[in-house]
Design a protein around this motif. Structure first.
Motif, mmCIF file in Angstrom:
data_model
loop_
_atom_site.group_PDB
_atom_site.id
_atom_site.type_symbol
_atom_site.label_atom_id
_atom_site.label_comp_id
_atom_site.label_asym_id
_atom_site.label_seq_id
_atom_site.Cartn_x
_atom_site.Cartn_y
_atom_site.Cartn_z
ATOM 1 N N GLU A 39 0.807 -1.222 0.000
ATOM 2 C CA GLU A 39 0.000 0.000 0.000
ATOM 3 C C GLU A 39 0.840 1.272 0.000
ATOM 4 O OE1 GLU A 39 -3.567 -2.086 2.617
ATOM 5 O OE2 GLU A 39 -2.286 -0.575 3.540
ATOM 6 N N ILE A 40 2.115 1.159 0.344
ATOM 7 C CA ILE A 40 2.953 2.364 0.410
ATOM 8 C C ILE A 40 4.201 2.258 -0.479
ATOM 9 C CG2 ILE A 40 2.138 3.084 2.679
ATOM 10 C CD1 ILE A 40 4.740 1.889 3.841
ATOM 11 N N LYS A 41 4.210 1.312 -1.396
ATOM 12 C CA LYS A 41 5.393 1.186 -2.261
ATOM 13 C C LYS A 41 5.575 2.411 -3.159
ATOM 14 C CE LYS A 41 2.867 -1.630 -5.556
ATOM 15 N NZ LYS A 41 2.597 -2.983 -5.990
ATOM 16 N N HIS A 42 4.508 3.204 -3.381
ATOM 17 C CA HIS A 42 4.624 4.428 -4.175
ATOM 18 C C HIS A 42 5.171 5.602 -3.364
ATOM 19 C CE1 HIS A 42 0.757 4.861 -2.173
ATOM 20 N NE2 HIS A 42 0.718 6.144 -2.508
ATOM 21 N N PHE A 43 5.215 5.485 -2.035
ATOM 22 C CA PHE A 43 5.776 6.533 -1.177
ATOM 23 C C PHE A 43 7.272 6.660 -1.455
ATOM 24 C CE2 PHE A 43 1.845 6.272 0.854
ATOM 25 C CZ PHE A 43 1.760 6.957 2.054
ATOM 26 N N PRO A 44 7.836 7.844 -1.264
ATOM 27 C CA PRO A 44 9.290 7.965 -1.429
ATOM 28 C C PRO A 44 10.019 7.082 -0.412
ATOM 29 C CG PRO A 44 8.287 10.108 -0.903
ATOM 30 C CD PRO A 44 7.207 9.097 -0.876
ATOM 31 N N THR A 45 11.133 6.495 -0.823
ATOM 32 C CA THR A 45 11.888 5.648 0.108
ATOM 33 C C THR A 45 12.461 6.470 1.250
ATOM 34 O OG1 THR A 45 13.802 5.825 -1.339
ATOM 35 C CG2 THR A 45 12.464 3.836 -1.538
ATOM 36 N N GLU A 46 12.770 7.726 0.971
ATOM 37 C CA GLU A 46 13.215 8.636 2.022
ATOM 38 C C GLU A 46 12.810 10.052 1.649
ATOM 39 O OE1 GLU A 46 17.797 9.546 0.744
ATOM 40 O OE2 GLU A 46 17.422 7.828 2.048
ATOM 41 N N GLU A 53 10.994 20.773 0.561
ATOM 42 C CA GLU A 53 10.438 21.815 1.432
ATOM 43 C C GLU A 53 9.086 21.408 2.024
ATOM 44 O OE1 GLU A 53 10.222 25.665 -0.477
ATOM 45 O OE2 GLU A 53 11.774 25.050 -1.888
ATOM 46 N N ASN A 54 8.749 22.063 3.126
ATOM 47 C CA ASN A 54 7.417 21.973 3.744
ATOM 48 C C ASN A 54 6.909 20.539 3.901
ATOM 49 O OD1 ASN A 54 7.485 24.757 3.701
ATOM 50 N ND2 ASN A 54 6.300 24.914 1.832
ATOM 51 N N VAL A 55 7.711 19.677 4.464
ATOM 52 C CA VAL A 55 7.286 18.289 4.677
ATOM 53 C C VAL A 55 6.317 18.258 5.853
ATOM 54 C CG1 VAL A 55 8.027 15.950 5.230
ATOM 55 C CG2 VAL A 55 9.488 17.418 3.830
ATOM 56 N N ARG A 56 5.191 17.581 5.644
ATOM 57 C CA ARG A 56 4.212 17.382 6.725
ATOM 58 C C ARG A 56 3.846 15.911 6.744
ATOM 59 N NH1 ARG A 56 0.053 22.129 7.521
ATOM 60 N NH2 ARG A 56 0.658 21.711 9.640
ATOM 61 N N PRO A 75 -1.961 4.778 13.899
ATOM 62 C CA PRO A 75 -2.028 3.323 13.811
ATOM 63 C C PRO A 75 -3.443 2.779 13.931
ATOM 64 C CG PRO A 75 -1.218 3.983 15.960
ATOM 65 C CD PRO A 75 -1.367 5.239 15.148
ATOM 66 N N GLY A 76 -4.385 3.646 14.335
ATOM 67 C CA GLY A 76 -5.776 3.211 14.483
ATOM 68 C C GLY A 76 -5.970 2.386 15.741
ATOM 69 N N SER A 77 -7.172 1.856 15.870
ATOM 70 C CA SER A 77 -7.527 1.004 17.004
ATOM 71 C C SER A 77 -8.596 0.034 16.522
ATOM 72 C CB SER A 77 -8.067 1.862 18.157
ATOM 73 O OG SER A 77 -9.326 2.404 17.805
ATOM 74 N N SER A 78 -9.145 -0.723 17.449
ATOM 75 C CA SER A 78 -10.200 -1.669 17.057
ATOM 76 C C SER A 78 -11.455 -0.930 16.598
ATOM 77 C CB SER A 78 -10.529 -2.598 18.221
ATOM 78 O OG SER A 78 -10.970 -1.840 19.332
ATOM 79 N N GLN A 79 -11.597 0.345 16.993
ATOM 80 C CA GLN A 79 -12.771 1.137 16.634
ATOM 81 C C GLN A 79 -12.535 2.065 15.448
ATOM 82 O OE1 GLN A 79 -15.743 0.855 18.421
ATOM 83 N NE2 GLN A 79 -14.739 -0.850 19.415
ATOM 84 N N THR A 80 -11.273 2.373 15.154
ATOM 85 C CA THR A 80 -10.974 3.336 14.097
ATOM 86 C C THR A 80 -9.967 2.765 13.118
ATOM 87 O OG1 THR A 80 -9.150 4.319 15.349
ATOM 88 C CG2 THR A 80 -11.339 5.293 15.660
ATOM 89 N N GLY A 81 -9.959 3.326 11.931
ATOM 90 C CA GLY A 81 -9.009 2.901 10.918
ATOM 91 C C GLY A 81 -7.652 3.548 11.111
ATOM 92 N N SER A 82 -6.701 3.128 10.290
ATOM 93 C CA SER A 82 -5.363 3.708 10.344
ATOM 94 C C SER A 82 -5.093 4.453 9.048
ATOM 95 C CB SER A 82 -4.320 2.611 10.559
ATOM 96 O OG SER A 82 -4.397 1.638 9.547
ATOM 97 N N TYR A 83 -4.191 5.428 9.128
ATOM 98 C CA TYR A 83 -3.824 6.175 7.937
ATOM 99 C C TYR A 83 -2.376 6.626 8.020
ATOM 100 C CZ TYR A 83 -4.848 10.251 10.890
ATOM 101 O OH TYR A 83 -4.883 11.168 11.923
ATOM 102 N N PHE A 84 -1.809 6.871 6.858
ATOM 103 C CA PHE A 84 -0.430 7.354 6.736
ATOM 104 C C PHE A 84 -0.430 8.319 5.562
ATOM 105 C CE2 PHE A 84 4.172 5.843 5.662
ATOM 106 C CZ PHE A 84 4.700 7.011 6.177
ATOM 107 N N GLN A 85 0.056 9.521 5.811
ATOM 108 C CA GLN A 85 0.050 10.559 4.785
ATOM 109 C C GLN A 85 1.302 11.411 4.933
ATOM 110 O OE1 GLN A 85 -3.036 13.997 4.427
ATOM 111 N NE2 GLN A 85 -4.061 12.149 3.702
ATOM 112 N N VAL A 86 1.974 11.695 3.820
ATOM 113 C CA VAL A 86 3.115 12.601 3.837
ATOM 114 C C VAL A 86 2.942 13.608 2.698
ATOM 115 C CG1 VAL A 86 4.647 11.120 2.447
ATOM 116 C CG2 VAL A 86 5.631 12.808 3.992
#
Length: 199
Positions: free
Chosen positions: A69-76, A82-85, A90-101
């Motif tokens: 799911e994240i192989k398209h993300f930059p390796t580093e 500039e302006n990295v956010r 990690p989520g929980s049993s009640q909520t999903g998880s997400y990763f965004q850069v």
């Protein structure tokens, strides 16, 4: 005349044993009840969201479990960008998880990435968020603008390109569980957001 049973007629060792049993049950009830109450309140109210960009490598290489799911993300993320956010939960049993850069890069590089990802995208949207996208005809869930300043929805300047979305729900509960990933690109601001989401 009626005879009533008094404590003096019950053997003292039996009274002690009954008291010990009652106190033990009471203690177990208090301890167990407080554990479950604490667990219920802490998991629902304290969802960890990581925004420290120095943890990017750790999240990308160790914490996010589905590497496809994240192989398209930059390796580093290089120091020149500039302006990295970053936003990771990690989520929980009640909520999903997400990763965004979110990265700002040269206009040429962003335009090149836009052309590349448009060819790979299975779904394309302009602005909006996961709820808007999922409710469109043949729409799929995407993500929210977690790395934005205040907005939860992407402004219309962003092109959201879904590289994959997989429905893992049950019949009658479409998209109840699943995952999706892709990029969101604002070529006018030279920004690209890599995202992956599971629920």
């Amino acid at each position: 005349m009626k005879r009533s049973l008094t404590l003096t007629q019950i053997p003292s060792h039996l009274v002690k044993a009954i008291m010990i049993v009652l106190i033990s049950f009471g203690s177990v009830g208090v301890v167990g009840g407080s554990f479950f109450l604490k667990k219920a309140f802490s998991s629902s109210n304290q969802l960890e969201v990581v925004t420290d960009t120095s943890r990017y490598q750790e999240i990308r290489n160790q914490l996010w479990t589905s590497q496809d799911e994240i192989k398209h993300f930059p390796t580093e993320v290089s120091a020149e960008v500039e302006n990295v956010r970053l936003a990771y939960s990690p989520g929980s049993s009640q909520t999903g998880s997400y990763f965004q850069v979110r990265l700002k890069d040269s206009p040429q590089k962003v335009q090149q990435l836009l052309t590349q990802y448009r060819k790979l995208a299975k779904h394309q949207y302009r602005g909006g968020d996961t709820n808007v996208h999922a409710n469109l005809p043949n729409g799929v869930p995407t993500t929210f603008f977690y790395t934005g300043e205040t907005a939860e929805s992407f402004p219309p300047s962003y092109e959201i390109l879904v590289l994959n979305a997989e429905d893992k729900g049950r019949p009658g509960f479409k998209w109840n569980h699943g995952d999706s990933y892709g990029v969101a690109i604002d070529s006018s601001a030279s920004e690209i957001i890599y995202w992956a989401e599971k629920w």
